[in-house]
Design a protein around this motif. Structure first.
Motif, PDB file in Angstrom:
ATOM      1  N   ARG A 103       4.764   7.031  -9.992  1.00 53.40           N
ATOM      2  CA  ARG A 103       3.788   7.449 -10.997  1.00 53.40           C
ATOM      3  C   ARG A 103       2.900   8.562 -10.440  1.00 53.40           C
ATOM      4  O   ARG A 103       1.928   8.964 -11.046  1.00 53.40           O
ATOM      5  CB  ARG A 103       2.957   6.260 -11.437  1.00 53.40           C
ATOM      6  N   SER A 104       3.242   9.022  -9.238  1.00 59.67           N
ATOM      7  CA  SER A 104       2.515  10.097  -8.571  1.00 59.67           C
ATOM      8  C   SER A 104       3.470  10.734  -7.578  1.00 59.67           C
ATOM      9  O   SER A 104       4.431  10.103  -7.131  1.00 59.67           O
ATOM     10  CB  SER A 104       1.297   9.531  -7.826  1.00 59.67           C
ATOM     11  N   PHE A 105       3.213  11.973  -7.228  1.00 58.66           N
ATOM     12  CA  PHE A 105       3.942  12.547  -6.107  1.00 58.66           C
ATOM     13  C   PHE A 105       3.464  11.849  -4.841  1.00 58.66           C
ATOM     14  O   PHE A 105       2.349  11.318  -4.799  1.00 58.66           O
ATOM     15  CB  PHE A 105       3.695  14.055  -6.009  1.00 58.66           C
ATOM     16  N   ILE A 106       4.311  11.832  -3.833  1.00 59.33           N
ATOM     17  CA  ILE A 106       3.906  11.206  -2.579  1.00 59.33           C
ATOM     18  C   ILE A 106       3.858  12.254  -1.479  1.00 59.33           C
ATOM     19  O   ILE A 106       4.558  13.261  -1.518  1.00 59.33           O
ATOM     20  CB  ILE A 106       4.825  10.033  -2.183  1.00 59.33           C
ATOM     21  N   LEU A 107       2.975  11.992  -0.527  1.00 60.09           N
ATOM     22  CA  LEU A 107       2.841  12.870   0.629  1.00 60.09           C
ATOM     23  C   LEU A 107       3.773  12.380   1.727  1.00 60.09           C
ATOM     24  O   LEU A 107       3.974  11.177   1.881  1.00 60.09           O
ATOM     25  CB  LEU A 107       1.393  12.863   1.132  1.00 60.09           C
ATOM     26  N   PRO A 108       4.348  13.306   2.499  1.00 58.58           N
ATOM     27  CA  PRO A 108       5.196  12.880   3.620  1.00 58.58           C
ATOM     28  C   PRO A 108       4.361  12.085   4.622  1.00 58.58           C
ATOM     29  O   PRO A 108       3.340  12.567   5.097  1.00 58.58           O
ATOM     30  CB  PRO A 108       5.676  14.197   4.225  1.00 58.58           C
ATOM     31  N   GLY A 109       4.760  10.889   4.899  1.00 62.52           N
ATOM     32  CA  GLY A 109       4.022  10.070   5.857  1.00 62.52           C
ATOM     33  C   GLY A 109       4.241   8.604   5.596  1.00 62.52           C
ATOM     34  O   GLY A 109       5.232   8.195   5.007  1.00 62.52           O
ATOM     35  N   GLY A 110       3.281   7.830   6.060  1.00 65.08           N
ATOM     36  CA  GLY A 110       3.405   6.384   5.989  1.00 65.08           C
ATOM     37  C   GLY A 110       3.880   5.884   7.331  1.00 65.08           C
ATOM     38  O   GLY A 110       3.259   6.137   8.357  1.00 65.08           O
ATOM     39  N   SER A 111       5.028   5.233   7.364  1.00 63.21           N
ATOM     40  CA  SER A 111       5.580   4.747   8.625  1.00 63.21           C
ATOM     41  C   SER A 111       6.192   5.908   9.411  1.00 63.21           C
ATOM     42  O   SER A 111       6.469   6.977   8.859  1.00 63.21           O
ATOM     43  CB  SER A 111       6.650   3.683   8.351  1.00 63.21           C
ATOM     44  N   ALA A 112       6.427   5.664  10.696  1.00 68.01           N
ATOM     45  CA  ALA A 112       7.052   6.693  11.531  1.00 68.01           C
ATOM     46  C   ALA A 112       8.435   7.062  10.991  1.00 68.01           C
ATOM     47  O   ALA A 112       8.791   8.246  10.921  1.00 68.01           O
ATOM     48  CB  ALA A 112       7.147   6.214  12.975  1.00 68.01           C
TER      49      ALA A 112
END
Length: 190
Positions: A115-124
């Protein structure tokens, strides 16, 4: 079978390299850039695998092997003359594209719709898969540009297109099946 007993040959010292059919071209040629960026994708995938395990790592290993197939495909021009090679040159097949599609569908079934664009990241692992995605997109752009000038295997372009989608969905899986995705907030820093 490949046998490499000497790593440097000095044949590229003048800025040229050999293609899979023996033709010599400039190292900056679009074809070399395309398969070189496929190789770069493979190297970023090697980094991602440092954070993967189990079935995900097995899938990434299959993709790494496919990327060598893709590089072999792209480094051999003149598809119409494949029959003259004395062997069957390695080309990406529609079955390899279909496998990616099937795996994308399987992973995506576990995810809630975005429901949104996501940014590269989160877990390794997710961050590394996003890097794989962007490098594979560059490989795709170069390959598509090459296809406007020379004949290439159309399955190669399809494979690269699906591959970046595969990396995107796999990154969401790596982020706790999307629950740990980093969402873009438009205008957040205004």
């Amino acid at each position: 079978m490949v046998v490499l007993s000497k790593i440097y040959t000095k044949t590229g010292d003048a800025g040229e390299t050999a293609l899979g059919n023996g033709a010599r071209v400039a190292k900056h040629s679009l074809r070399v850039q395309a398969y070189g960026t496929v190789d770069e994708t493979n190297a970023t995938l090697g980094l991602a695998r440092l954070h993967a395990g189990g079935p995900v790592d097995e899938a990434l290993q299959r993709i790494q092997n496919d990327l060598f197939d893709l590089g072999a495909d792209l480094c051999r021009p003149d598809m119409a003359r494949d029959h003259e090679a004395g062997y069957v040159p390695l080309r990406i097949l529609s079955s390899q594209v279909a496998r990616l599609e099937s795996e994308i569908d399987g992973m995506n079934a576990a995810l809630e719709p975005l429901r949104s664009f996501i940014l590269p990241g989160g877990s390794a692992l997710a961050a590394h898969l996003h890097l794989c995605r962007t490098v594979s997109r560059r490989a795709e752009r170069l390959t598509v540009e090459l296809a406007t000038m020379e004949e290439i295997n159309p399955e190669a372009v399809k494979y690269l297109n699906r591959l970046s989608d595969w990396f995107f969905v796999a990154a969401r899986i790596a982020n706790d099946e999307g629950r740990a995705d980093v969402l873009w907030v438009p205008g957040l820093t205004r």
